[in-house]
Design an enzyme around this catalytic site. Sequence first.
Site, PDB file in Angstrom:
ATOM      1  N   HIS A  19      14.770  56.948  -1.845  1.00  0.00           N
ATOM      2  CA  HIS A  19      15.087  58.197  -2.567  1.00  0.00           C
ATOM      3  C   HIS A  19      14.738  58.057  -4.049  1.00  0.00           C
ATOM      4  CE1 HIS A  19      18.348  58.822   0.696  1.00  0.00           C
ATOM      5  NE2 HIS A  19      17.447  59.765   0.881  1.00  0.00           N
ATOM      6  N   LYS A  43      29.093  65.504  10.026  1.00  0.00           N
ATOM      7  CA  LYS A  43      28.222  64.365  10.372  1.00  0.00           C
ATOM      8  C   LYS A  43      28.960  63.029  10.245  1.00  0.00           C
ATOM      9  CE  LYS A  43      23.251  64.927   9.850  1.00  0.00           C
ATOM     10  NZ  LYS A  43      22.148  64.568   8.934  1.00  0.00           N
ATOM     11  N   ARG A  96       7.645  59.446   4.615  1.00  0.00           N
ATOM     12  CA  ARG A  96       7.464  58.000   4.704  1.00  0.00           C
ATOM     13  C   ARG A  96       6.327  57.645   5.637  1.00  0.00           C
ATOM     14  NH1 ARG A  96      13.687  57.553   6.107  1.00  0.00           N
ATOM     15  NH2 ARG A  96      12.884  59.321   7.286  1.00  0.00           N
ATOM     16  N   SER A 134      18.680  56.104   5.152  1.00  0.00           N
ATOM     17  CA  SER A 134      20.118  55.885   4.938  1.00  0.00           C
ATOM     18  C   SER A 134      20.771  55.394   6.230  1.00  0.00           C
ATOM     19  CB  SER A 134      20.794  57.186   4.493  1.00  0.00           C
ATOM     20  OG  SER A 134      20.227  57.634   3.292  1.00  0.00           O
TER      21      SER A 134
HETATM   22  O1  PNS Z   1      18.436  63.577   3.925  1.00  0.00           O
HETATM   23  P1  PNS Z   1      18.269  64.469   5.118  1.00  0.00           P
HETATM   24  O2  PNS Z   1      19.484  64.376   6.000  1.00  0.00           O
HETATM   25  O3  PNS Z   1      16.974  64.226   5.837  1.00  0.00           O
HETATM   26  O4  PNS Z   1      18.210  65.963   4.518  1.00  0.00           O
HETATM   27  C1  PNS Z   1      18.121  67.061   5.387  1.00  0.00           C
HETATM   28  C2  PNS Z   1      18.446  68.366   4.650  1.00  0.00           C
HETATM   29  C3  PNS Z   1      19.767  68.279   3.930  1.00  0.00           C
HETATM   30  C4  PNS Z   1      17.349  68.634   3.640  1.00  0.00           C
HETATM   31  C5  PNS Z   1      18.445  69.493   5.722  1.00  0.00           C
HETATM   32  O5  PNS Z   1      19.283  69.126   6.763  1.00  0.00           O
HETATM   33  C6  PNS Z   1      18.903  70.809   5.136  1.00  0.00           C
HETATM   34  O6  PNS Z   1      18.175  71.441   4.399  1.00  0.00           O
HETATM   35  N1  PNS Z   1      20.154  71.223   5.489  1.00  0.00           N
HETATM   36  C7  PNS Z   1      20.774  72.404   4.962  1.00  0.00           C
HETATM   37  C8  PNS Z   1      20.810  73.522   6.002  1.00  0.00           C
HETATM   38  C9  PNS Z   1      19.473  74.220   6.057  1.00  0.00           C
HETATM   39  O7  PNS Z   1      18.976  74.756   5.085  1.00  0.00           O
HETATM   40  N2  PNS Z   1      18.871  74.186   7.265  1.00  0.00           N
HETATM   41  C10 PNS Z   1      17.592  74.792   7.499  1.00  0.00           C
HETATM   42  C11 PNS Z   1      16.482  73.927   6.938  1.00  0.00           C
HETATM   43  S1  PNS Z   1      15.011  74.567   7.521  1.00  0.00           S
END
Ligand code: PNS
Length: 164
Positions: A19, A43, A96, A134
Site C-alpha cells: 500500500h 468482515k 500487483r 493484508s
Molecule cells: O483493500 P480492498 O479490500 O481490496 O478494497 C476493496 C474496496 C474497499 C475498494 C471495495 O470493496 C469497495 O470499494 N467497497 C465499498 C463498496 C463499493 O463501493 N462497492 C462497489 C465497488 S464497484
Amino acid sequence: MSLRRAIFPGSFDPLTNGHLDIIKRSLPLFDEIIIAVLNNPEKNPMFSVEERCALIRQILPEIKNGECDLVVDSFSGLTADFARKRKATAIVRGIRAVSDYEYELRMALMNRRLEPSIETVFLMAAEEYSYVSSNLMKQVFTLGGRVEGLVPTLVEAKMREKLK
Ligand code: PNS
C-alpha cells in the site's frame, strides 16, 4: 487550476508496504490523496477502523514528500459516493499481478457507471510486493511466520499486540 484530488480506497487491515508503495507512486500525480479506509465490521477485521486510521496516520509522515497532501478518512457505503462527496476526480488502485486485473476492472467499470466523472487510475506495485496482501500478512503472522519488510514496523508491532 482545480485541485487534483484522488482517493485511495481499501480495507487496509492492515496497511502493508505494498500500500505504501502505491501511495508513494501517487504522490507526484495528485495535489491531495485521501486514504479512504472502508468501515467493514462484518468482515471481522483484525483492526477496528479507528485503529487502522490511527496506524496509517502515524506511518504516513515516513513517506510524505513534496507538495501532495495526505489525508486519512474512513467511509461506509459506496466508494463512488465517497469520492463524489469529497470532490475527488480519481480513484487510485494498485495492481500487483494479472490475477488482480479482472476484479479491479469490474470495480472500475462499476464505479465509472455510478460516477462517470471519476476515473480509476491503476498503478503497478513494485515487484517485491507483488504477492503481498493484508490477508496473507495476517495469516502468516498469526501462524508464527515472519512478515518483516513486508509491513511497516509499527504494523508488525501492533499485530504482535493483537496476538497477545
Ligand atoms: O483493500 P480492498 O479490500 O481490496 O478494497 C476493496 C474496496 C474497499 C475498494 C471495495 O470493496 C469497495 O470499494 N467497497 C465499498 C463498496 C463499493 O463501493 N462497492 C462497489 C465497488 S464497484
